[in-house]
Design a protein around this motif. Structure first.
Motif, mmCIF file in Angstrom:
data_model
loop_
_atom_site.group_PDB
_atom_site.id
_atom_site.type_symbol
_atom_site.label_atom_id
_atom_site.label_comp_id
_atom_site.label_asym_id
_atom_site.label_seq_id
_atom_site.Cartn_x
_atom_site.Cartn_y
_atom_site.Cartn_z
ATOM 1 N N MET A 1 -7.149 42.983 36.218
ATOM 2 C CA MET A 1 -6.221 42.379 35.859
ATOM 3 C C MET A 1 -4.607 43.034 35.945
ATOM 4 N N ALA A 2 -4.545 44.334 35.893
ATOM 5 C CA ALA A 2 -3.388 45.191 35.870
ATOM 6 C C ALA A 2 -3.039 45.037 37.395
ATOM 7 N N SER A 3 -3.866 45.115 38.282
ATOM 8 C CA SER A 3 -3.522 44.945 39.807
ATOM 9 C C SER A 3 -2.846 43.665 39.981
ATOM 10 N N ARG A 4 -3.207 42.641 39.523
ATOM 11 C CA ARG A 4 -2.690 41.113 39.651
ATOM 12 C C ARG A 4 -1.339 41.165 38.958
ATOM 13 N N LEU A 5 -0.985 41.865 37.917
ATOM 14 C CA LEU A 5 0.429 41.920 37.397
ATOM 15 C C LEU A 5 1.243 42.871 38.107
ATOM 16 N N ARG A 6 0.819 43.683 38.902
ATOM 17 C CA ARG A 6 1.866 44.765 39.528
ATOM 18 C C ARG A 6 2.643 44.024 40.331
ATOM 19 N N MET A 7 4.070 44.531 40.257
ATOM 20 C CA MET A 7 5.055 43.817 41.231
ATOM 21 C C MET A 7 4.742 44.218 42.711
ATOM 22 N N ALA A 8 5.167 43.299 43.557
ATOM 23 C CA ALA A 8 4.977 43.409 44.984
ATOM 24 C C ALA A 8 5.565 44.589 45.646
ATOM 25 N N SER A 9 6.586 44.881 45.094
ATOM 26 C CA SER A 9 7.490 46.119 45.837
ATOM 27 C C SER A 9 8.112 47.021 44.878
ATOM 28 N N PRO A 10 7.619 47.777 44.266
ATOM 29 C CA PRO A 10 8.386 48.959 43.451
ATOM 30 C C PRO A 10 9.439 49.630 44.225
ATOM 31 N N GLU A 11 9.195 49.792 45.430
ATOM 32 C CA GLU A 11 10.178 50.523 46.157
ATOM 33 C C GLU A 11 11.462 49.768 46.362
ATOM 34 N N ARG A 12 11.273 48.398 46.541
ATOM 35 C CA ARG A 12 12.211 47.443 46.546
ATOM 36 C C ARG A 12 13.138 47.318 45.465
ATOM 37 N N VAL A 13 12.619 47.506 44.272
ATOM 38 C CA VAL A 13 13.036 47.485 42.874
ATOM 39 C C VAL A 13 14.100 48.728 42.665
ATOM 40 N N LEU A 14 13.467 49.795 43.021
ATOM 41 C CA LEU A 14 13.969 51.104 43.009
ATOM 42 C C LEU A 14 15.195 51.213 43.944
ATOM 43 N N ARG A 15 15.086 50.683 45.045
ATOM 44 C CA ARG A 15 16.502 50.553 45.859
ATOM 45 C C ARG A 15 17.411 49.657 45.162
ATOM 46 N N ALA A 16 17.167 48.667 44.896
ATOM 47 C CA ALA A 16 17.874 47.679 43.916
ATOM 48 C C ALA A 16 18.755 48.565 42.726
ATOM 49 N N MET A 17 18.198 49.333 42.001
ATOM 50 C CA MET A 17 18.783 49.953 41.014
ATOM 51 C C MET A 17 19.709 51.119 41.571
ATOM 52 N N ARG A 18 19.203 51.699 42.829
ATOM 53 C CA ARG A 18 20.321 52.482 43.540
ATOM 54 C C ARG A 18 21.566 52.080 44.007
ATOM 55 N N GLN A 19 21.248 50.860 44.633
ATOM 56 C CA GLN A 19 22.448 50.281 45.360
ATOM 57 C C GLN A 19 22.604 48.686 44.780
ATOM 58 N N PRO A 20 22.903 48.502 43.625
ATOM 59 C CA PRO A 20 23.030 47.136 42.965
ATOM 60 C C PRO A 20 24.099 46.279 43.908
ATOM 61 N N TRP A 21 24.907 46.684 44.515
ATOM 62 C CA TRP A 21 25.836 45.952 45.302
ATOM 63 C C TRP A 21 24.894 45.303 46.339
ATOM 64 N N ASN A 22 23.777 45.917 46.794
ATOM 65 C CA ASN A 22 23.236 45.331 48.323
ATOM 66 C C ASN A 22 22.035 44.591 47.697
ATOM 67 N N VAL A 23 21.911 43.714 46.808
ATOM 68 C CA VAL A 23 20.743 42.983 46.377
ATOM 69 C C VAL A 23 21.006 41.742 46.438
ATOM 70 N N THR A 24 20.162 40.968 47.090
ATOM 71 C CA THR A 24 20.289 39.527 46.939
ATOM 72 C C THR A 24 19.163 38.860 46.024
ATOM 73 N N PRO A 25 19.445 37.920 45.333
ATOM 74 C CA PRO A 25 18.692 37.468 44.290
ATOM 75 C C PRO A 25 17.175 37.167 44.656
ATOM 76 N N GLY A 26 16.874 36.489 46.050
ATOM 77 C CA GLY A 26 15.758 36.226 46.291
ATOM 78 C C GLY A 26 14.822 37.511 46.700
ATOM 79 N N SER A 27 15.453 38.469 47.157
ATOM 80 C CA SER A 27 14.650 39.611 47.568
ATOM 81 C C SER A 27 14.444 40.355 46.632
ATOM 82 N N LEU A 28 15.089 40.477 45.233
ATOM 83 C CA LEU A 28 14.670 41.285 44.102
ATOM 84 C C LEU A 28 13.641 40.441 43.554
#
Length: 227
Positions: free
Chosen positions: A1-28
């Motif tokens: 069950m935990a794996s099903r709830l895991r976000m698809a790309s933690p890497e992308r989320v971290l990128r968004a946190m580092r560069q919030p000005w470079n984020v599109t809603p859909g990609s996040l």
């Protein structure tokens, strides 16, 4: 069950946190939802059988989004990663949370609709500049069909289509948009992935499109196709 709830790309989320000005809603959003599990293989198989690893000789651009980076990638466009046509089609259809991301080379890709529901703005990059762009926008709708709050996503898509159409018109490109009417939406209601609805929806879309292109104003815009 935990794996099903895991976000698809933690890497992308971290990128968004580092560069919030470079984020599109859909990609996040596509990075936050669990990765889909259904295979897109059946969508690419006909193209694999038809052309194998070859790309069509005529210009063909297929939009997708790099799941872990968040940027749009246009297969077939100069400078973009090489891909077999079948793989590119699969990537462009990989709806986040429904279909599994498609691996091409060392990256994972999802539906190009994550960036834009039409990606019509790409026409502005095409050389030589075309006289006419026909924009198919099934995720949008005509204004008179969007009065109810339940169509919030389509209202967002309609504004996006309007911005992209304006971009093209400002460059001197005539634009014709085909968007669902209220009658179309009624036929499309429910599970959009239900295969049993396909025949009725396609029949309604054909009727609606014929009605639309016969309107005098639209017929005038389409005159460039006859020249």
């Amino acid at each position: 069950m935990a794996s099903r709830l895991r976000m698809a790309s933690p890497e992308r989320v971290l990128r968004a946190m580092r560069q919030p000005w470079n984020v599109t809603p859909g990609s996040l959003i596509s990075a936050l939802v669990p990765a889909g599990r259904l295979s897109t293989g059946y969508l690419g198989a006909p193209y694999d059988d038809l052309v194998g690893d070859e790309w069509p000789t005529r210009d063909l651009w297929i939009a997708s989004v790099n799941l872990d980076v968040g940027h749009r990638v246009v297969f077939g466009q100069a400078g973009s990663p090489r891909a077999a046509l079948g793989d590119a089609v699969e990537a462009s259809c990989a709806i986040p949370g429904y279909f599994a991301p498609v691996a091409i080379a060392d990256a994972r890709y999802v539906d190009g609709g994550v960036h834009s529901t039409t990606n019509a703005d790409l026409v502005a990059e095409y050389e030589p500049q075309p006289e006419l762009a026909i924009v198919l926008a099934p995720m949008s709708a005509v204004g008179s069909a969007l009065e109810l709050p339940r169509f919030a996503v389509r209202q967002f898509a309609r504004r996006s289509v309007a911005r992209e159409a304006k971009l093209l018109r400002d460059r001197g490109i005539e634009v014709v948009t085909l968007q669902p009417t209220a009658a179309d939406l009624e036929q499309m209601a429910g599970d959009s992935m239900d295969p049993t609805k396909a025949e009725a929806v396609c029949r309604r879309v054909e009727e609606s499109t014929i009605e639309h292109v016969r309107e005098p104003e639209i017929a005038d815009r389409l005159a460039a196709l006859r020249s």
